[in-house]
Scaffold this active site. Structure first.
Site, PDB file in Angstrom:
ATOM      1  N   ARG A 173       0.855  -1.203   0.000  1.00 46.81           N
ATOM      2  CA  ARG A 173       0.000   0.000   0.000  1.00 46.81           C
ATOM      3  C   ARG A 173       0.886   1.247   0.000  1.00 46.81           C
ATOM      4  O   ARG A 173       0.572   2.248  -0.611  1.00 46.81           O
ATOM      5  CB  ARG A 173      -0.961  -0.003   1.203  1.00 46.81           C
ATOM      6  N   TYR A 211     -14.005  17.158 -17.026  1.00 38.12           N
ATOM      7  CA  TYR A 211     -14.366  15.751 -17.140  1.00 38.12           C
ATOM      8  C   TYR A 211     -15.593  15.519 -16.246  1.00 38.12           C
ATOM      9  O   TYR A 211     -15.627  15.961 -15.094  1.00 38.12           O
ATOM     10  CB  TYR A 211     -13.179  14.903 -16.679  1.00 38.12           C
ATOM     11  N   ASP A 227      -4.966  19.118 -15.146  1.00 40.94           N
ATOM     12  CA  ASP A 227      -5.282  17.766 -15.613  1.00 40.94           C
ATOM     13  C   ASP A 227      -4.787  17.696 -17.053  1.00 40.94           C
ATOM     14  O   ASP A 227      -5.352  18.307 -17.961  1.00 40.94           O
ATOM     15  CB  ASP A 227      -6.796  17.525 -15.514  1.00 40.94           C
ATOM     16  N   LYS A 279      -5.930   6.644 -20.238  1.00 42.16           N
ATOM     17  CA  LYS A 279      -6.138   7.164 -21.589  1.00 42.16           C
ATOM     18  C   LYS A 279      -4.849   7.026 -22.413  1.00 42.16           C
ATOM     19  O   LYS A 279      -4.430   5.924 -22.693  1.00 42.16           O
ATOM     20  CB  LYS A 279      -6.638   8.603 -21.495  1.00 42.16           C
TER      21      LYS A 279
HETATM   22  C1  PLP Z   1     -10.897   9.783 -17.757  1.00 45.88           C
HETATM   23  C2  PLP Z   1     -10.549  11.085 -17.194  1.00 45.88           C
HETATM   24  C3  PLP Z   1     -10.431  11.266 -15.805  1.00 45.88           C
HETATM   25  C4  PLP Z   1     -10.729  10.143 -14.822  1.00 45.88           C
HETATM   26  O1  PLP Z   1      -9.821   9.104 -14.933  1.00 45.88           O
HETATM   27  P1  PLP Z   1     -10.150   7.549 -14.632  1.00 45.88           P
HETATM   28  O2  PLP Z   1      -8.862   6.886 -14.901  1.00 45.88           O
HETATM   29  O3  PLP Z   1     -11.256   7.149 -15.542  1.00 45.88           O
HETATM   30  O4  PLP Z   1     -10.578   7.479 -13.208  1.00 45.88           O
HETATM   31  C5  PLP Z   1     -10.058  12.502 -15.339  1.00 45.88           C
HETATM   32  N1  PLP Z   1      -9.823  13.538 -16.176  1.00 45.88           N
HETATM   33  C6  PLP Z   1      -9.929  13.401 -17.510  1.00 45.88           C
HETATM   34  C7  PLP Z   1      -9.669  14.570 -18.389  1.00 45.88           C
HETATM   35  C8  PLP Z   1     -10.302  12.188 -18.062  1.00 45.88           C
HETATM   36  O5  PLP Z   1     -10.422  12.060 -19.395  1.00 45.88           O
END
Ligand code: PLP
Length: 396
Positions: free
Chosen positions: A55, A107, A182, A207
């Site tokens: 962890r 998002y 982000d 992604k």
């Molecule tokens: C998909 C996404 C998230 C969340 O991520 P997960 O891995 O699905 O939890 C946050 N910000 C953006 C811009 C995203 O495309």
């Protein structure tokens, strides 16, 4: 322990080598998947290489953390079970009464986390169009001394708005707060927010970083050691850390990030231009097009324009549905950033949890369709988009 300099080697080289080097005992080239919850200690309280319990830290995760830090030009990285777990961790550092100024076009899951949970815990949010610097500055000033973060996404989702990272870093620092970016849509290959003054960079590694639609993962990277300590303390306390198998998959993905992003960008540019030439389409939103309102800014702060395109069909929601069900190469699915092309209809899928009035305020038309352009052959993709457009026109 890597044989390259993780700060000075070129991006493509860092992507393949940073955080990873052959095992000195047996020569294994790839970092193993360390399926371990616990680690033997030679003497009480003296763990080998610092590993005690997974962890807290795990060698596969450490390798990925070093790799991602290197790709973002950061001093440290921490990896989480998902992008949302990373964002949740960052928000958990806020106290009741703290104020977060965030972009309006976020998002959907991030917006849901902010408004359904942290707002309830007494954290205050102001949502502002961060592509408008005067409005952003006013929101920061209004928040005053309780300000916790300026939180932005650029390019944003799904409207692909471009926010000036350098200017926002200046505004955030003048207001005495941290800028959080982000960077999921751009990936570290296309955009380096820390070099432009950001304090923390977030990723959904699910992604582009993983890139093959086979893992869910998240990361936070930064330079400030005090922030690292605070975030790692919460991560170890709450346990939202990334497991070793997913860490391995993301690491395999980052090796080809540069190659993939180049092809994603090239294919998306060709499709955006094609869409712009078609009668079925009202508007194409792609930062690489000269028609994009922030094309010049995107050119300045991004290496290329990425694989995401949004466009508005004249035939509204029925058109969006017809388009997304007619395509054969573009798969109808949420998510983005994989090698395979995906199509989705934000108003009824990823962004359905945002109230209609707020969607409209963010400029999201009912006929909006979002494409995650993959790395298939461009001719097949163009033919598929045309197939979708013909179906959309018939649905009118
Ligand atoms: C998909 C996404 C998230 C969340 O991520 P997960 O891995 O699905 O939890 C946050 N910000 C953006 C811009 C995203 O495309």
């Amino acid at each position: 322990m890597s044989s390259i300099d993780p700060k000075t080697a070129r991006f493509e080289t860092r992507a393949i080598h940073a955080g990873q080097s052959p095992n000195p005992e047996n020569g294994a080239l790839m970092t193993p998947v360390y399926f371990n919850s616990t680690f033997a200690q030679p003497a009480p309280g003296e763990p080998l290489l610092g590993y005690e319990y997974s962890r807290t830290t795990n060698p596969t995760r450490t390798a990925l953390e070093e790799n991602l830090a290197s790709l973002e030009g950061a001093d440290w990285g921490l990896c989480f079970a998902s992008g949302m777990a990373a964002i949740d961790t960052l928000m958990s550092l806020a106290n009741p009464g703290d104020h977060i100024v965030a972009g309006i076009d976020l998002y959907g899951g991030t917006y849901r986390l902010f408004t359904k949970f942290f707002q309830r815990y007494g954290v205050k949010f102001t949502f502002v169009d961060t592509t408008d610097l005067a409005a952003t500055e006013a929101a920061l000033n209004e928040a005053g001394s309780t300000l916790k973060y300026l939180y932005i996404e650029t390019p944003s989702n799904p409207m692909l708005g471009i926010t000036d990272i350098e200017a926002c870093a200046r505004l955030a620092h003048a207001a005495g707060t941290h800028l959080v970016v982000d960077n999921t849509f751009a990936s570290p290959f296309l955009q380096s927010p820390l070099a432009m003054g950001a304090d923390l960079v977030l990723h959904s590694c699910t992604k582009y970083l993983a890139g093959h639609s086979d893992a869910v993962a998240g990361a936070i990277v930064g330079n400030d050691p005090a922030l690292r300590e605070e975030i790692a303390f919460y991560q170890n306390t709450c346990g939202g850390q990334l497991g070793p198998m997913s860490a391995f998959l993301v690491m395999r993905g980052t090796k080809t990030l540069a190659l993939r992003m180049e092809r994603h960008s090239e294919n998306a540019m060709a499709i955006a231009k094609f869409l712009e030439s078609r009668d079925e389409v009202d508007k194409v939103i792609y930062p690489g097009l000269e028609s994009h309102p922030a094309h010049a800014l995107a050119t300045k702060q991004m290496r290329s324009y990425g694989g995401m395109i949004s466009f508005e069909l004249k035939s509204g929601v029925p058109g969006g549905k017809a388009f997304s069900m007619a395509t054969q190469v573009f798969t109808l699915a949420e998510s983005l950033g994989g090698v395979e092309s995906l199509v989705e209809v934000p108003p009824i899928m990823t962004h359905a949890s945002i109230p209609a009035a707020e969607r409209q305020a963010a400029g999201m038309a009912d006929g909006l369709v979002r494409l995650s352009v993959g790395v298939e052959h461009i001719d097949d993709l163009l033919a598929d988009v045309e197939r979708g457009l013909i179906a959309a026109a018939a649905a009118k």
